[in-house]
Design a protein around this motif. Structure first.
Motif, PDB file in Angstrom:
ATOM      1  N   VAL A  67      68.698 -55.954  16.741  1.00  0.00           N
ATOM      2  CA  VAL A  67      67.796 -55.546  17.358  1.00  0.00           C
ATOM      3  C   VAL A  67      68.239 -54.445  18.152  1.00  0.00           C
ATOM      4  CG1 VAL A  67      65.798 -55.545  19.107  1.00  0.00           C
ATOM      5  CG2 VAL A  67      66.344 -57.516  17.551  1.00  0.00           C
ATOM      6  N   ILE A  68      67.802 -53.137  17.784  1.00  0.00           N
ATOM      7  CA  ILE A  68      68.188 -51.859  18.585  1.00  0.00           C
ATOM      8  C   ILE A  68      67.203 -51.010  19.165  1.00  0.00           C
ATOM      9  CG2 ILE A  68      69.629 -49.621  18.058  1.00  0.00           C
ATOM     10  CD1 ILE A  68      70.945 -50.934  15.729  1.00  0.00           C
ATOM     11  N   ILE A  90      71.754 -40.372   8.922  1.00  0.00           N
ATOM     12  CA  ILE A  90      72.198 -41.772   9.042  1.00  0.00           C
ATOM     13  C   ILE A  90      70.919 -42.382   9.943  1.00  0.00           C
ATOM     14  CG2 ILE A  90      73.956 -43.282  10.353  1.00  0.00           C
ATOM     15  CD1 ILE A  90      75.874 -40.982  10.001  1.00  0.00           C
ATOM     16  N   ALA A  91      70.383 -43.444   9.300  1.00  0.00           N
ATOM     17  CA  ALA A  91      69.408 -44.173  10.129  1.00  0.00           C
ATOM     18  C   ALA A  91      69.941 -45.087  11.112  1.00  0.00           C
ATOM     19  CB  ALA A  91      68.586 -44.900   8.822  1.00  0.00           C
ATOM     20  N   LEU A 120      78.256 -50.666  23.527  1.00  0.00           N
ATOM     21  CA  LEU A 120      78.081 -49.349  23.694  1.00  0.00           C
ATOM     22  C   LEU A 120      79.414 -48.924  24.728  1.00  0.00           C
ATOM     23  CD1 LEU A 120      76.352 -46.883  23.617  1.00  0.00           C
ATOM     24  CD2 LEU A 120      75.069 -47.616  25.481  1.00  0.00           C
ATOM     25  N   LEU A 121      80.206 -48.129  24.116  1.00  0.00           N
ATOM     26  CA  LEU A 121      81.373 -47.622  25.146  1.00  0.00           C
ATOM     27  C   LEU A 121      81.219 -46.499  26.177  1.00  0.00           C
ATOM     28  CD1 LEU A 121      83.861 -47.734  21.892  1.00  0.00           C
ATOM     29  CD2 LEU A 121      83.315 -49.578  23.771  1.00  0.00           C
ATOM     30  N   SER A 122      79.955 -45.766  25.828  1.00  0.00           N
ATOM     31  CA  SER A 122      79.685 -44.825  26.751  1.00  0.00           C
ATOM     32  C   SER A 122      77.963 -44.587  26.603  1.00  0.00           C
ATOM     33  CB  SER A 122      80.412 -43.532  26.463  1.00  0.00           C
ATOM     34  OG  SER A 122      79.812 -42.348  27.252  1.00  0.00           O
ATOM     35  N   PRO A 123      77.433 -44.305  27.736  1.00  0.00           N
ATOM     36  CA  PRO A 123      76.051 -44.068  27.583  1.00  0.00           C
ATOM     37  C   PRO A 123      75.695 -42.869  26.835  1.00  0.00           C
ATOM     38  CG  PRO A 123      76.516 -44.281  29.816  1.00  0.00           C
ATOM     39  CD  PRO A 123      77.663 -44.151  29.087  1.00  0.00           C
ATOM     40  N   ALA A 124      76.805 -41.846  26.349  1.00  0.00           N
ATOM     41  CA  ALA A 124      76.509 -40.623  25.810  1.00  0.00           C
ATOM     42  C   ALA A 124      76.762 -40.857  24.272  1.00  0.00           C
ATOM     43  CB  ALA A 124      77.445 -39.521  26.180  1.00  0.00           C
ATOM     44  N   ASP A 125      77.217 -42.238  23.864  1.00  0.00           N
ATOM     45  CA  ASP A 125      77.494 -42.365  22.531  1.00  0.00           C
ATOM     46  C   ASP A 125      76.371 -42.472  21.569  1.00  0.00           C
ATOM     47  OD1 ASP A 125      79.961 -42.420  23.056  1.00  0.00           O
ATOM     48  OD2 ASP A 125      80.322 -44.532  22.796  1.00  0.00           O
ATOM     49  N   ASN A 126      76.239 -42.252  20.353  1.00  0.00           N
ATOM     50  CA  ASN A 126      75.293 -42.476  19.355  1.00  0.00           C
ATOM     51  C   ASN A 126      75.589 -43.475  18.334  1.00  0.00           C
ATOM     52  OD1 ASN A 126      76.912 -40.808  17.891  1.00  0.00           O
ATOM     53  ND2 ASN A 126      75.764 -39.483  17.515  1.00  0.00           N
ATOM     54  N   ARG A 146      73.253 -45.864  16.574  1.00  0.00           N
ATOM     55  CA  ARG A 146      72.639 -46.297  17.844  1.00  0.00           C
ATOM     56  C   ARG A 146      71.038 -45.633  17.519  1.00  0.00           C
ATOM     57  NH1 ARG A 146      73.562 -44.533  24.126  1.00  0.00           N
ATOM     58  NH2 ARG A 146      71.852 -45.605  25.098  1.00  0.00           N
ATOM     59  N   ARG A 147      70.952 -44.445  16.940  1.00  0.00           N
ATOM     60  CA  ARG A 147      69.637 -43.806  16.944  1.00  0.00           C
ATOM     61  C   ARG A 147      69.715 -42.990  15.562  1.00  0.00           C
ATOM     62  NH1 ARG A 147      70.629 -38.726  17.567  1.00  0.00           N
ATOM     63  NH2 ARG A 147      72.474 -37.821  19.085  1.00  0.00           N
TER      64      ARG A 147
END
Length: 96
Positions: A23-24, A66-67, A2-8, A43-44
């Motif tokens: 596992v996500i 996108i799943a 994860l490069l930034s907490p805002a990333d999806n 990510r979501r």
């Protein structure tokens, strides 16, 4: 990764083989095909038209649902910065 907490999206730090399970957020996701290092996975869930965020910045928009854990690439996103026809035209132009 994860490069930034805002990333999806997550960016793969290493290749992941076909059939491997990640596992996500406590959810097991089995990859249907191999993905190489540097590729993105969701990510979501991401809805069509939603911005794809990497490094906390928009890099494009989803063109399809996108799943979670799905590969995020040119088959389901479009750049908000480089028009596809520009890329296609450059590929078609003869070398000088």
């Amino acid at each position: 990764m994860l490069l930034s907490p805002a990333d999806n999206v997550f960016v793969l730090r290493e290749a992941v083989g076909e059939g491997e399970t990640l596992v996500i957020d406590d959810r097991a996701v089995t990859l249907p095909h191999r993905l190489d290092r540097g590729h993105k996975i969701a990510r979501r869930a991401i809805a069509p038209g939603e911005k794809i965020l990497k490094y906390g910045a928009p890099i494009g928009s989803a063109t399809a649902p996108i799943a979670v854990g799905e590969h995020v690439h040119i088959h389901n996103i479009k750049s908000d910065y480089t028009a596809t026809h520009v890329i296609e035209r450059k590929q078609e132009e003869p070398a000088q």
